[in-house]
Design a protein around this motif. Structure first.
Motif, PDB file in Angstrom:
ATOM      1  N   MET A 576       0.809  -1.214   0.000  1.00 38.15           N
ATOM      2  CA  MET A 576       0.000   0.000   0.000  1.00 38.15           C
ATOM      3  C   MET A 576       0.844   1.267   0.000  1.00 38.15           C
ATOM      4  N   SER A 577       2.156   1.124   0.034  1.00 44.70           N
ATOM      5  CA  SER A 577       3.012   2.307  -0.068  1.00 44.70           C
ATOM      6  C   SER A 577       3.199   2.728  -1.523  1.00 44.70           C
ATOM      7  N   THR A 578       2.666   1.924  -2.444  1.00 46.70           N
ATOM      8  CA  THR A 578       2.746   2.242  -3.872  1.00 46.70           C
ATOM      9  C   THR A 578       1.344   2.568  -4.395  1.00 46.70           C
ATOM     10  N   PRO A 579       1.248   3.207  -5.565  1.00 52.72           N
ATOM     11  CA  PRO A 579      -0.075   3.504  -6.134  1.00 52.72           C
ATOM     12  C   PRO A 579      -0.721   2.317  -6.836  1.00 52.72           C
ATOM     13  N   GLU A 580      -0.026   1.199  -6.922  1.00 54.97           N
ATOM     14  CA  GLU A 580      -0.498   0.082  -7.750  1.00 54.97           C
ATOM     15  C   GLU A 580      -1.880  -0.450  -7.355  1.00 54.97           C
ATOM     16  N   PRO A 581      -2.185  -0.658  -6.044  1.00 54.79           N
ATOM     17  CA  PRO A 581      -3.523  -1.169  -5.717  1.00 54.79           C
ATOM     18  C   PRO A 581      -4.654  -0.241  -6.164  1.00 54.79           C
ATOM     19  N   VAL A 582      -4.473   1.075  -6.010  1.00 55.70           N
ATOM     20  CA  VAL A 582      -5.503   2.022  -6.457  1.00 55.70           C
ATOM     21  C   VAL A 582      -5.608   2.008  -7.969  1.00 55.70           C
ATOM     22  N   GLU A 583      -4.467   1.964  -8.643  1.00 56.44           N
ATOM     23  CA  GLU A 583      -4.475   1.938 -10.108  1.00 56.44           C
ATOM     24  C   GLU A 583      -5.150   0.675 -10.631  1.00 56.44           C
ATOM     25  N   LEU A 584      -4.892  -0.468  -9.992  1.00 53.51           N
ATOM     26  CA  LEU A 584      -5.535  -1.718 -10.390  1.00 53.51           C
ATOM     27  C   LEU A 584      -7.055  -1.598 -10.266  1.00 53.51           C
ATOM     28  N   THR A 585      -7.509  -0.980  -9.193  1.00 54.11           N
ATOM     29  CA  THR A 585      -8.941  -0.798  -8.959  1.00 54.11           C
ATOM     30  C   THR A 585      -9.576   0.083 -10.034  1.00 54.11           C
ATOM     31  N   LEU A 586      -8.932   1.210 -10.339  1.00 52.11           N
ATOM     32  CA  LEU A 586      -9.484   2.127 -11.336  1.00 52.11           C
ATOM     33  C   LEU A 586      -9.440   1.512 -12.734  1.00 52.11           C
ATOM     34  N   ASN A 587      -8.417   0.707 -13.013  1.00 53.29           N
ATOM     35  CA  ASN A 587      -8.352   0.013 -14.306  1.00 53.29           C
ATOM     36  C   ASN A 587      -9.481  -1.008 -14.438  1.00 53.29           C
ATOM     37  N   LYS A 588      -9.760  -1.723 -13.354  1.00 51.46           N
ATOM     38  CA  LYS A 588     -10.860  -2.685 -13.376  1.00 51.46           C
ATOM     39  C   LYS A 588     -12.197  -1.958 -13.570  1.00 51.46           C
ATOM     40  N   PHE A 589     -12.349  -0.820 -12.921  1.00 52.48           N
ATOM     41  CA  PHE A 589     -13.558  -0.011 -13.069  1.00 52.48           C
ATOM     42  C   PHE A 589     -13.728   0.423 -14.529  1.00 52.48           C
ATOM     43  N   SER A 590     -12.661   0.905 -15.148  1.00 50.40           N
ATOM     44  CA  SER A 590     -12.724   1.340 -16.545  1.00 50.40           C
ATOM     45  C   SER A 590     -13.050   0.171 -17.468  1.00 50.40           C
ATOM     46  N   GLY A 591     -12.472  -0.997 -17.169  1.00 51.24           N
ATOM     47  CA  GLY A 591     -12.771  -2.182 -17.970  1.00 51.24           C
ATOM     48  C   GLY A 591     -14.231  -2.575 -17.872  1.00 51.24           C
ATOM     49  N   MET A 592     -14.804  -2.447 -16.685  1.00 50.78           N
ATOM     50  CA  MET A 592     -16.218  -2.770 -16.524  1.00 50.78           C
ATOM     51  C   MET A 592     -17.101  -1.746 -17.230  1.00 50.78           C
ATOM     52  N   LEU A 593     -16.657  -0.503 -17.308  1.00 48.81           N
ATOM     53  CA  LEU A 593     -17.380   0.507 -18.092  1.00 48.81           C
ATOM     54  C   LEU A 593     -17.409   0.109 -19.570  1.00 48.81           C
ATOM     55  N   ASP A 594     -16.303  -0.453 -20.053  1.00 47.05           N
ATOM     56  CA  ASP A 594     -16.276  -0.936 -21.433  1.00 47.05           C
ATOM     57  C   ASP A 594     -17.327  -2.027 -21.638  1.00 47.05           C
ATOM     58  N   GLU A 595     -17.443  -2.945 -20.667  1.00 44.73           N
ATOM     59  CA  GLU A 595     -18.451  -4.005 -20.758  1.00 44.73           C
ATOM     60  C   GLU A 595     -19.858  -3.414 -20.761  1.00 44.73           C
ATOM     61  N   LEU A 596     -20.069  -2.410 -19.932  1.00 42.27           N
ATOM     62  CA  LEU A 596     -21.376  -1.752 -19.877  1.00 42.27           C
ATOM     63  C   LEU A 596     -21.707  -1.103 -21.218  1.00 42.27           C
ATOM     64  N   GLU A 597     -20.714  -0.440 -21.786  1.00 45.89           N
ATOM     65  CA  GLU A 597     -20.940   0.249 -23.056  1.00 45.89           C
ATOM     66  C   GLU A 597     -21.285  -0.755 -24.164  1.00 45.89           C
ATOM     67  N   LYS A 598     -20.648  -1.916 -24.165  1.00 51.27           N
ATOM     68  CA  LYS A 598     -20.954  -2.948 -25.159  1.00 51.27           C
ATOM     69  C   LYS A 598     -22.397  -3.415 -25.031  1.00 51.27           C
ATOM     70  N   ILE A 599     -22.818  -3.655 -23.792  1.00 48.62           N
ATOM     71  CA  ILE A 599     -24.189  -4.131 -23.576  1.00 48.62           C
ATOM     72  C   ILE A 599     -25.195  -3.073 -24.017  1.00 48.62           C
ATOM     73  N   LEU A 600     -24.914  -1.824 -23.683  1.00 49.89           N
ATOM     74  CA  LEU A 600     -25.838  -0.746 -24.050  1.00 49.89           C
ATOM     75  C   LEU A 600     -25.904  -0.563 -25.564  1.00 49.89           C
ATOM     76  N   SER A 601     -24.787  -0.807 -26.242  1.00 51.60           N
ATOM     77  CA  SER A 601     -24.744  -0.582 -27.688  1.00 51.60           C
ATOM     78  C   SER A 601     -25.516  -1.641 -28.462  1.00 51.60           C
ATOM     79  N   ILE A 602     -25.693  -2.816 -27.852  1.00 51.83           N
ATOM     80  CA  ILE A 602     -26.417  -3.888 -28.556  1.00 51.83           C
ATOM     81  C   ILE A 602     -27.825  -4.077 -28.013  1.00 51.83           C
TER      82      ILE A 602
END
Length: 603
Positions: A576-602
């Protein structure tokens, strides 16, 4: 049992199988009174050690053991009174017992306040010699931590004064709880079918997720309109609590109240500031989420009362408690058989108080009682969110179980920083399980939204809370008065910044700060964010590394407070002394937004 009727049941109407077993602490009130008297009788005995601790290692060890015994009993006494009070916060009998216990805790704190200053006054060589002796083996980390905080511990007389002030300075939080949870009355609103519904804090959580926009708007205006009627009182209680914490921080010679609050866990202030800076630099994914939600809900404008609306509006997760238990068991299976066995014990042995009743404390929490077992308060209402809450609170409960079963009392109490990791890991594993096992497209959409909401509420929203808290303390420490108007303005501006250009920040939300009990807990909420980021990393390891990750995770749960939280987490595999855990979380969030956008588009 389902809590779908409009009138809240009274406590006596709840079936016993859905109530926690407070009698596991004390079978009768007479036993409680006996232990209360015992603690009071022990206080002069511990006072007799004053000015003797440097005489021998046996005296020092005996004094510390007696303090532990007093604290263990005091913990049981307070838990018994508080848990019973929370069954019905209007119950005058248990309000009185809580008051009695708080008085006893203040007396115990004052009676033992000489110990740490006296230890710190001992010659270094004498203490070093004592620490090598077996009677003090359980206190090694305690002494290390005490030495670290040496400059902030005052003289014995000053420590006693601060200890005696504790009961009086709890007034702000006590008044907040009584006003918000016992005295304040919310209006009835018209439900989806047109029938009147008694609005409560517990029911608000369901109503604000209604598919009927009129219902959620009425619940929103009804709840916050009621809080707004007491805005000046809430501003006074919050301001009083802030002043209390500033007083203690300055008295103990900390540079700021924030530094004081982080000191117990040896967390650098930079961790807090860097977290806020990192999230502020990554608000774009949250703004994108709001825009996607607006599109999915087919709204011309999106308001604050639309935030909690499920994206798949016709999906209904009606999950009776028994089904919720099965989902939790299945979702947490990656934690391994040892963890699962303890989970099953907790679910079936009177650890949990399940349903809402009239006067019951709102929300959910876990309360560990050393030498007994943990207790979990729920207000279960057959929603998917309630299943997540159950998994979350059982994470706390099993963390407490492991810590208390493995560690001596001196190192059994884990810090808040690690507490939220244990609970949130469970939530993440449950959500991952549901996403993997759900094939229905609309339910999948709902679950994706559930994940996105978890990150919004736990990472973004709690960071907003943390930023508000930092800002109000900065203003108060600079001598500015925290008026209701100022607090409203600050809260409004933060909502505008965090939720972005698509969100209509309704005027009613400005008073939301008055509703948040965490602001009485002194820089608590940022740990939800750090905990979530650490949990995201640990859950990923559990699914990928399996047996090795399980072993490390159980080791983390057993560590209690035997080391500083950042060190404990590092051993579990998260730095937790590095930014990696927060970055991993935000990357996962962005990836799930991509999944949401795919579902909405179809769709």
């Amino acid at each position: 049992m389902s809590q779908t009727s409009t009138a809240l049941p009274v406590r006596e109407d709840i079936q016993s199988e859905y109530k926690w077993h407070v009698e596991d602490i004390y079978a009768t009130e007479e036993q409680w009174q006996t232990d209360l008297a015992k603690v009071k009788n022990d206080l002069p005995a511990i006072g007799a050690y004053k000015d003797t601790l440097s005489q021998s290692v046996d005296k020092l060890a005996a004094c510390l053991r007696l303090r532990d015994e007093i604290n263990i009993l005091a913990g049981k006494l307070f838990a018994y009174a508080r848990l019973h009070r929370d069954e019905n916060t209007a119950n005058a009998k248990y309000q009185a017992l809580v008051g009695k216990t708080e008085g006893m805790l203040a007396e115990a704190s004052a009676a033992t306040s000489f110990i740490e200053p006296e230890i710190l006054a001992m010659p270094d060589q004498v203490l070093a010699t004592y620490r090598r002796e077996q009677p003090l083996a359980d206190y090694s980390f305690y002494f290390d931590n005490l030495d670290r905080q040496k400059q902030h511990i005052l003289s014995p007389a000053e420590e006693e004064i601060l200890s005696r002030s504790a009961e009086a300075t709890q007034a702000s939080e006590t008044i907040f709880n009584m006003l918000a949870h016992a005295d304040m009355k919310f209006p009835d609103i018209s439900g989806k079918n047109g029938n009147p519904v008694a609005l409560s804090e517990g029911r608000y959580r369901s109503l604000i997720m209604s598919n009927d926009r009129r219902v959620r708007k009425d619940a929103f205006t009804g709840l916050f309109g009621t809080y707004n009627s007491y805005r000046n009182t809430f501003a006074a209680t919050l301001s009083g609590n802030v002043k209390k914490n500033i007083f203690y921080a300055r008295t103990r010679k900390f540079a700021s109240t924030l530094e004081s609050a982080l000191s117990d866990g040896n967390i650098p202030v930079g961790v807090y500031d860097n977290l806020l800076a990192t999230i502020n630099s990554n608000l774009a994914p949250l703004h994108r989420y709001i825009a996607l939600k607006k599109k999915a809900l087919q709204l011309d404008t999106i308001h604050m009362y639309d935030l909690y609306t499920p994206l798949a509006q016709h999906v209904k997760f009606d999950i009776p408690y028994a089904d919720g238990l099965k989902l939790v068991r299945d979702g947490l299976a990656p934690l391994g058989p040892e963890y699962t066995d303890i989970l099953n014990k907790g679910l079936t042995s009177g650890w949990i108080d399940v349903y809402e009743n009239k006067g019951k404390q709102t929300g959910a929490y876990c309360w560990g009682v050393y030498g007994v077992h943990p207790f979990v308060l729920l207000n279960y209402n057959d929603r998917l969110e309630d299943v997540s809450t159950l998994a979350h609170e059982m994470g706390h409960a099993i963390h407490s179980h492991y810590s208390q079963a493995t560690q001596p009392y001196a190192t059994s109490q884990y810090t808040i920083f690690t507490a939220e990791v244990a609970s949130t890991t469970n939530e993440i594993l449950l959500n991952d399980y549901l996403l993997k096992t759900t094939t229905d497209k609309q339910k999948k959409l709902y679950l994706i939204n559930q994940y996105l909401e978890m990150v919004r509420a736990t990472v973004y929203r709690q960071t907003m809370f943390a930023e508000f808290e930092r800002d109000i303390y900065n203003k108060a420490e600079d001598g500015e008065t925290l008026t209701a108007d100022l607090l409203d303005e600050m809260w409004h501006n933060l909502n505008v910044k965090y939720y972005g250009p698509d969100m209509v920040v309704d005027k009613e939300i400005d008073i939301e700060w008055a509703r948040i009990p965490h602001f009485y807990w002194n820089f608590y909420v940022y740990q939800y964010v750090t905990g979530y980021a650490a949990a995201t990393t640990l859950a990923a390891k559990m699914l990928e590394e399996k047996a090795d990750a399980q072993k490390k995770y159980i080791g983390f749960l057993k560590s209690g407070g035997s080391d500083y939280p950042i060190n404990i987490l590092k051993k579990a595999g998260v730095d937790m002394s590095t930014p990696e855990p927060v970055e991993l979380t935000l990357n996962k969030f962005s990836g799930m937004l991509d999944e949401l956008e795919k579902i909405l588009s179809i769709s």
